[in-house]
Design a protein around this motif. Sequence first.
Motif, PDB file in Angstrom:
ATOM      1  N   PHE A  93       0.853  -1.200   0.000  1.00  0.00           N
ATOM      2  CA  PHE A  93       0.000   0.000   0.000  1.00  0.00           C
ATOM      3  C   PHE A  93       0.880   1.238   0.000  1.00  0.00           C
ATOM      4  O   PHE A  93       1.489   1.575   1.018  1.00  0.00           O
ATOM      5  N   SER A  94       0.956   1.887  -1.146  1.00  0.00           N
ATOM      6  CA  SER A  94       1.737   3.116  -1.243  1.00  0.00           C
ATOM      7  C   SER A  94       1.045   4.231  -0.477  1.00  0.00           C
ATOM      8  O   SER A  94      -0.131   4.116  -0.097  1.00  0.00           O
ATOM      9  N   LYS A  96       0.020   6.970  -1.669  1.00  0.00           N
ATOM     10  CA  LYS A  96      -1.098   7.434  -2.506  1.00  0.00           C
ATOM     11  C   LYS A  96      -2.315   6.518  -2.353  1.00  0.00           C
ATOM     12  O   LYS A  96      -3.457   6.989  -2.239  1.00  0.00           O
ATOM     13  N   THR A  97      -2.075   5.197  -2.346  1.00  0.00           N
ATOM     14  CA  THR A  97      -3.170   4.228  -2.186  1.00  0.00           C
ATOM     15  C   THR A  97      -3.820   4.374  -0.814  1.00  0.00           C
ATOM     16  O   THR A  97      -5.051   4.340  -0.679  1.00  0.00           O
ATOM     17  N   HIS A 100      -6.123   7.338  -0.666  1.00  0.00           N
ATOM     18  CA  HIS A 100      -7.400   7.050  -1.333  1.00  0.00           C
ATOM     19  C   HIS A 100      -8.340   6.272  -0.403  1.00  0.00           C
ATOM     20  O   HIS A 100      -9.562   6.410  -0.484  1.00  0.00           O
ATOM     21  N   ARG A 177      -7.936  -3.576   3.364  1.00  0.00           N
ATOM     22  CA  ARG A 177      -9.216  -3.258   2.733  1.00  0.00           C
ATOM     23  C   ARG A 177     -10.375  -3.748   3.598  1.00  0.00           C
ATOM     24  O   ARG A 177     -11.396  -3.075   3.733  1.00  0.00           O
ATOM     25  N   GLU A 317      -1.769  -8.329  -2.174  1.00  0.00           N
ATOM     26  CA  GLU A 317      -1.796  -8.295  -3.640  1.00  0.00           C
ATOM     27  C   GLU A 317      -2.789  -9.333  -4.169  1.00  0.00           C
ATOM     28  O   GLU A 317      -3.580  -9.049  -5.078  1.00  0.00           O
ATOM     29  N   SER A 320      -6.501  -8.395  -3.429  1.00  0.00           N
ATOM     30  CA  SER A 320      -7.023  -7.259  -4.201  1.00  0.00           C
ATOM     31  C   SER A 320      -7.859  -7.742  -5.381  1.00  0.00           C
ATOM     32  O   SER A 320      -8.746  -7.022  -5.862  1.00  0.00           O
TER      33      SER A 320
END
Length: 359
Positions: A93-94, A96-97, A100, A177, A317, A320
Amino acid sequence: MKLKHTLTITTLATLLIILYHVNSNKSSDDVENYEEPLFNTTNLAKSNKIFNLDLKYIQNSSTCAQNESFLAIIVITSYFGHVELRSAIRRAFSEKTLAHMGLKRVFLLGEAPSDKYTKQESIVNENRRFNDIIQGNFIEAYRNLTYKHLMGLKWATDHCKAQFLIKMDDDIVVNLRAVVDILKNTKFPQKLLAGYIFKGMKPIRLKANKWYVTEEEYKYNNYPAFISGWFYITNIKTGQHLVLLSNYYKYFWIDDLFVTGIVANSLKIRHYDLSKYFTVNPEFLECCIRDVKKKLSCDIMVGPNGGDNNLFFKFNEALSFCYDNNCKNRIKSLNDTCISEYKVNLGRGEGVIQNYKIK
């Protein structure tokens, strides 16, 4: 007759009062009268003191500097030299992610001048690149984890405007998530500590044991209920009170027990149970990764990495896929269907060669 009736009522009332006092002062193996420090939450002032430590941030982060509100700040207890673990978490999870998803993240470190593999200069460069390290002025040691734990809560509650505060360890795999879904769809209490609850645990008095606790450190026969430090959810207000009240107790080195058990007791917190989302078997996480290819969803949210430093990345990963596709709910549990190789993590030991005489 009237006098006899009055005497009967008086006798019954006296017996009830005696029984009440006997039961209220009763101490058993399951319930103990824990001494609580005297405090008044309205008069508690913020301080940089954590027990005998004047806390200073050797490395700091501007993660929350923009002063905007967001869903959750994640504070991750990490060892100084766990560069690979931090890398796997960032790759999954960057920044940026995370933004979001309404999340922000920092890693909690101490000082380790004697570490053979990682130097302080590397930590400085790592933080310069990722801006997500909070490093305190205490030595990295197992018995110093309470300093690190409270530092994370203190930093987050002092700097961040988040609805929730998530504390986790760097060697734990978390389906972020799924965590976000729970945060958005669960009505939590105001006094919040949610996670895997331990109850009925006792101090270990055997000196050879890793968890040996002296009676001077903890005099009672039972521990209060507490939340596993692997992963738990709280909020800023609860976190503030936990930090402030901690200084009214003497230092105790089992950090999750101290913070979410002993100190939380003073706040009269009723722990919120999330144990159905946890596993202690890293093999189940591996089976989840394989089952995603069959379009089967995974019910596990938190579990250990079993020594696989990249499992956090691989797990998230793989999962997702289910957020982009409609995975089916499994009919049988992982306990009934998972077949996996049992792995033993030997750690970062060094090889030693010795000569032995053969008789």
